[in-house]
Design a protein around this motif. Sequence first.
Motif: not given
Length: 792
Positions: A613-635
């Motif tokens: 379902d869509g909410l699972t995709l958002i919470n388990e794939e999209m947001i974690p992926a953005l977090d990885l990119v965001g942390k790389g940006f911060e570093k």
Amino acid sequence: MKSLRSRLGKEWLFCDGGTGTSLQALGLAGGELPERWNQTHPDRIRALHEDYLKAGCDIINTNTFGLNTLKFPGEVESLTAAAVHLAQEAKERTGREDAYIALDIGPTGKLLKPMGDLDFEEAVALFAETIRAGAQAGADLVLIETMSDSYESKAAVLAAKENCSLPVLITNIYNENGKLMTGGTPETVVAMLEGLGVDAVGVNCGFGPQEMIPIVKRLTACASVPVIVNPNAGLPKQIKGRTVYDLGAEEFAQTMVDIAKLGVQVVGGCCGTTPDYIKRARELVLKHVPFRPIEPKHRAVICSGSQLAEIGPKPLLIGERINPTGKKRLKQALREHDLNYILQQGLAQEEAGADVLDVNIGLPELDEPAMMAEVTTALQSVTTLPLQLDSSDPDALERGMRLYNGKPMINSVNGKAESMAAVFPLIKKYGGVCVGLALDENGIPDSADGRIAIAKKIYAKAAEYGIAPEDIVIDGLAMTVSSDSRSALITLETIRRVRDELQGHSILGVSNISFGLPQRQIINAHFLTLAMQDGLSCAIMNPNNAEMMKSVRAYMALMNLDENCLQYIQAYSEQETAPPVQTKTAYTLSQCIQKGLAEQAAEATRSKLATTDGLTLINEEMIPALDLVGKGFEKGTIFLPQLLMAAEAAKAAFAVIKESMAGQPRETKGKVILATVKGDIHDIGKNIVKVMLENYGYEVIDLGKDVPPETIVQTAVDQQIKLVGLSALMTTTVVSMEETIKMLHTVKPDTKVVVGGAVLTEEYAEMIHADAYAKDAMATVRYADQVFGADN
């Protein structure tokens, strides 16, 4: 009067100081446009110029920093002419006919495509309008300043070069890590700008002189043109509605002496500095620092917007997979306009260890110039690797070179007169390292003597165009050994003699040597080793081929080019031999988001929705992926272009999810107002923050730019907003930011305010009573999570 070019780099020259902050002291109100004063208060502008000239400035800036059609539609020509004439009058009144009038060009305030909404050619046109007006009015030079995006820098320089013959000087603004907002470094910026033919490069704004020293050291270490340093008067403070800085003239001047000793040629000031600052700095520099002329660095480099590749001493690996020769699937992708497949080829080669990507998209039935422009732009949006633009069509080369953000490698030119006449003017205009093929009207010589003779001819003709020898790489031409058993020996001798006799650099399409033979990778790998031993600088090869990569890694370890054998160990420590690297043809949703592949992210989402379902995709794939990119940006390991492209990929995935959830209520973390404050039309930072907040589940009410405090406050009240984000780029508009914060805290005290922008610091944010300071978009997201109780 001597020409500026006759003095630049040969003697000390001094720029003026801050304009906006000086005008504030003369009565410029918060949010009032300084450029309007060219007509409403000409006496004050003229007087400021006179004060700087009396202080000993050699270069004074017109009051045109933000003067473009976006802010002044229909008024650019008249306001620019007025600005130049005021500077001319100041020269006459002070008897300083030896001084030069710089047409001051600041950023547009917008982010260029594909990250933003401003087309590259539109940006060139915006700058060109002001530059034409300034040149016609009598400016002596163009000074492009406060540029935080190398791509916008290129647009401004091209506009200047194509619309006047004046000297072009440019200063960029770097952060505390020595990076532009979009990831460029002093080394990549200098490589690109020197390639474009600017007369001087440098740094301004952002910091006081002490904080600029590390950046200045890097600039003087790599620049072969004069270096300009124009710092702020320390760090800003807000006192009684006015912006002031924490360094006095004496302390500023003392530190400018330290900077002058680093080997710069032009010094001045920026925000917070006044004629007294420049006068004192000039006195001390002239007294204590002998002038040091610029020293050519002879760097053989190419770069993307954020990554530099030096040619020598280590061999550069140029990925060959984006080339239709012998590749049916790539030909199909080109014919079907399947950019995703092409991007996959680029990313797979980057992951396999390529340093540079070859881009050859030539098929007879295609519009090659249009395709080159499109593929070049698309690749730059997903990879930081430099590109080698590869075509026999000069029009295709020019389209790619014009839109390329950096200094590319160009493949190729040869010893034929018509080839050099077609390609060398492009290298001279846009910059680049040119591959020179050792062939001419008589074909390919069958001896090393013949190929070296052609190489010398290419070097000589390049010099006539003002192209340095380090910007030429000679291709010794690897011909198939199966048809001529001497061909490898001739090529290796050519490569060796390019190094030893010509002190030059070389390149080979390595796999050409093995056509017609079985087990080609054996021949290719061993030939590559021999060529590297004989001085090969660049290898065009398949980085996905395990045998070729074994050759490279072993050579690097054995020749002390791999410190402590770390790269070799990393590649082979977990297995006896490395398996063949396979080119990926598909990515997961998370990978698509991390790589910034919007179309593939949408496709992956559609596929996943069949089982998830869509909410699972958002919470388990999209947001974690953005977090990885965001942390790389911060570093600092990932830069703004990659951050924004990841956000766009997530946006594409979310659009598919939204469509699948039609009719269902969408949950949001909360509503956030974003606005650029009154008097400021720069919305780069705000727009970046908007994209990131939306991808993290917030609803954004974007009030735009130049927004009055009353509008922001009323919207916050009407919409019951818990968080407001305010942006300002210009020092003169921080007063409007402070006014907005004060009004919000009075009328709606439960609303939090987060602020950001180039002129702000955490200390400054506290002084204007903001609730939080965000140094970048990810910091805003983190603060929003705190405010709305969504911090993970």
